[in-house]
Motif scaffolding. Sequence first.
Motif, PDB file in Angstrom:
ATOM      1  N   VAL A 242       0.857  -1.244  -0.028  1.00  0.00           N
ATOM      2  CA  VAL A 242      -0.080  -0.217  -0.330  1.00  0.00           C
ATOM      3  C   VAL A 242       0.914   1.255   0.221  1.00  0.00           C
ATOM      4  O   VAL A 242       1.819   1.540   0.844  1.00  0.00           O
ATOM      5  N   ASN A 243       1.023   2.039  -0.983  1.00  0.00           N
ATOM      6  CA  ASN A 243       1.651   3.204  -1.171  1.00  0.00           C
ATOM      7  C   ASN A 243       1.123   4.535  -0.541  1.00  0.00           C
ATOM      8  O   ASN A 243       0.003   5.080  -0.819  1.00  0.00           O
ATOM      9  N   ILE A 244       1.796   4.982   0.409  1.00  0.00           N
ATOM     10  CA  ILE A 244       1.594   6.150   1.093  1.00  0.00           C
ATOM     11  C   ILE A 244       2.564   7.001   0.836  1.00  0.00           C
ATOM     12  O   ILE A 244       3.411   7.404   1.267  1.00  0.00           O
ATOM     13  N   ALA A 245       2.301   7.865  -0.755  1.00  0.00           N
ATOM     14  CA  ALA A 245       3.119   8.318  -1.304  1.00  0.00           C
ATOM     15  C   ALA A 245       3.144   9.888  -0.768  1.00  0.00           C
ATOM     16  O   ALA A 245       2.297  10.323  -0.061  1.00  0.00           O
ATOM     17  N   GLY A 246       4.482  10.725  -0.884  1.00  0.00           N
ATOM     18  CA  GLY A 246       4.612  12.106  -0.461  1.00  0.00           C
ATOM     19  C   GLY A 246       6.113  12.054  -0.277  1.00  0.00           C
ATOM     20  O   GLY A 246       6.641  11.045   0.159  1.00  0.00           O
ATOM     21  N   CYS A 247       6.327  13.222   0.093  1.00  0.00           N
ATOM     22  CA  CYS A 247       7.839  13.503   0.199  1.00  0.00           C
ATOM     23  C   CYS A 247       8.151  14.812   0.994  1.00  0.00           C
ATOM     24  O   CYS A 247       8.268  15.894   0.948  1.00  0.00           O
ATOM     25  N   PRO A 248       7.799  14.663   2.357  1.00  0.00           N
ATOM     26  CA  PRO A 248       7.189  13.334   3.159  1.00  0.00           C
ATOM     27  C   PRO A 248       5.736  13.484   3.015  1.00  0.00           C
ATOM     28  O   PRO A 248       5.239  14.354   2.863  1.00  0.00           O
ATOM     29  N   PRO A 249       5.163  12.178   3.247  1.00  0.00           N
ATOM     30  CA  PRO A 249       3.888  12.112   3.445  1.00  0.00           C
ATOM     31  C   PRO A 249       3.479  12.910   4.870  1.00  0.00           C
ATOM     32  O   PRO A 249       4.023  12.795   5.860  1.00  0.00           O
ATOM     33  N   ASN A 250       2.052  12.951   4.990  1.00  0.00           N
ATOM     34  CA  ASN A 250       1.477  13.470   6.209  1.00  0.00           C
ATOM     35  C   ASN A 250       1.508  12.163   7.060  1.00  0.00           C
ATOM     36  O   ASN A 250       1.006  11.131   6.402  1.00  0.00           O
ATOM     37  N   PRO A 251       2.034  12.181   8.116  1.00  0.00           N
ATOM     38  CA  PRO A 251       1.973  11.022   8.947  1.00  0.00           C
ATOM     39  C   PRO A 251       0.460  10.649   9.360  1.00  0.00           C
ATOM     40  O   PRO A 251       0.404   9.225   9.510  1.00  0.00           O
ATOM     41  N   LEU A 252      -0.593  11.339   9.422  1.00  0.00           N
ATOM     42  CA  LEU A 252      -1.599  10.832   9.397  1.00  0.00           C
ATOM     43  C   LEU A 252      -2.218   9.912   8.404  1.00  0.00           C
ATOM     44  O   LEU A 252      -3.036   8.994   8.812  1.00  0.00           O
ATOM     45  N   ASN A 253      -1.591  10.041   7.205  1.00  0.00           N
ATOM     46  CA  ASN A 253      -1.985   8.906   6.234  1.00  0.00           C
ATOM     47  C   ASN A 253      -1.579   7.605   6.398  1.00  0.00           C
ATOM     48  O   ASN A 253      -2.316   6.427   6.161  1.00  0.00           O
ATOM     49  N   VAL A 254      -0.308   7.435   6.969  1.00  0.00           N
ATOM     50  CA  VAL A 254      -0.192   6.123   7.322  1.00  0.00           C
ATOM     51  C   VAL A 254      -0.498   5.621   8.559  1.00  0.00           C
ATOM     52  O   VAL A 254      -0.922   4.301   8.455  1.00  0.00           O
ATOM     53  N   VAL A 255      -1.059   6.334   9.541  1.00  0.00           N
ATOM     54  CA  VAL A 255      -1.592   5.905  10.651  1.00  0.00           C
ATOM     55  C   VAL A 255      -3.085   5.596  10.251  1.00  0.00           C
ATOM     56  O   VAL A 255      -3.763   4.539  10.745  1.00  0.00           O
ATOM     57  N   GLY A 256      -3.726   6.352   9.268  1.00  0.00           N
ATOM     58  CA  GLY A 256      -4.822   5.846   8.725  1.00  0.00           C
ATOM     59  C   GLY A 256      -5.137   4.556   8.077  1.00  0.00           C
ATOM     60  O   GLY A 256      -5.990   3.640   8.122  1.00  0.00           O
ATOM     61  N   ALA A 257      -3.957   4.335   7.353  1.00  0.00           N
ATOM     62  CA  ALA A 257      -3.823   2.899   6.709  1.00  0.00           C
ATOM     63  C   ALA A 257      -3.632   1.727   7.579  1.00  0.00           C
ATOM     64  O   ALA A 257      -4.516   0.933   7.399  1.00  0.00           O
ATOM     65  N   LEU A 258      -3.061   1.935   8.762  1.00  0.00           N
ATOM     66  CA  LEU A 258      -2.949   1.055   9.764  1.00  0.00           C
ATOM     67  C   LEU A 258      -4.415   0.846  10.416  1.00  0.00           C
ATOM     68  O   LEU A 258      -4.730  -0.181  10.682  1.00  0.00           O
TER      69      LEU A 258
END
Length: 316
Positions: free
Chosen positions: A195-211
């Motif tokens: 699952v790609n949480i793209a961004g440079c850097p991504p917003n950390p809330l997006n990776v938490v949301g994926a989890l």
Amino acid sequence: MRICIGMGKDGAEKRLEERGVSRRDFLKFCTAVAVSMGMGPAFAPAVARALTNGRRPSVVYLHNSECTGCTEALLRVYKPFVDELILDTISLDYQETIMAAAGEAAEAALHQAISNPEGFICVVEGAIPTAHNGLYGTIGGRTMYDITREVLPKAKLVVAYGTCAAYGGMPAAAPNPTGCKGINDCYADLGIKAVNIAGCPPNPLNVVGALVLALRGDPIDLDGFNRPLAFFGSSVHEQCERLPHFEAGEFAPAFDSDEARNGWCLYELGCKGPITMNNCPRVRFNDINWPVAAGHPCIGCSEPGFWDSMTPFYEN
């Protein structure tokens, strides 16, 4: 009024309270995660239950070819701080940047984590060097390519955190002498579908949301680049607060102009918002700001090959 979110006093709630995280602060964080997922505040209790229900999920976090900016963004989450919340709602069993162990102890921690009978989630930061048998990136005498190839097939879920892990990012920019690749490209032969949480850097809330989606057992609907539609379903342009000026044909002529300061559209100064899928305008970093609101055009950092295809950044 007390809101029940399913945290037992002998579990996550007790740990959070001991670290000074109030129920109010926790629910505010969960509300922000819910918004990042495209949900309303009413979804916050469901996010809270996913983060605190039962055994803490084991997470193995691998570093490869990158600048560690994604980790730095994650470490700067506040209200509550990452160590007060994330590290008490997941079991981060391996993460080279912040772990105390080193050398053989670190290697042992990794092997123990990937042998967890309960399974684990693998978060990967950074591209994979493949040229010259992967020798451009080594850890403990082993190549990043080999380490990641060993770990990923054992994971219950693989999350590529940041554009480098998702698509190769800056390390894969032309002429790419190290042969860097994104996770799905590099390990297609293993059937890996990160699952790609793209961004440079991504917003950390997006990776938490994926989890959160994974912990709830919800399907993670993906776009054609394996990005969750919950976070990457709309363009930056569609959500931008400067959109009315774009529609009115009002474009800032220069960054130091009164028009730019007054919120006119930055499209003619190179903004890539119309061709960039991300939720940056809706989910600001630490609920404070995002590049366009700060006066800088979107550079399209969540798109594949952005360093080559989006440059020069200040021209359209």
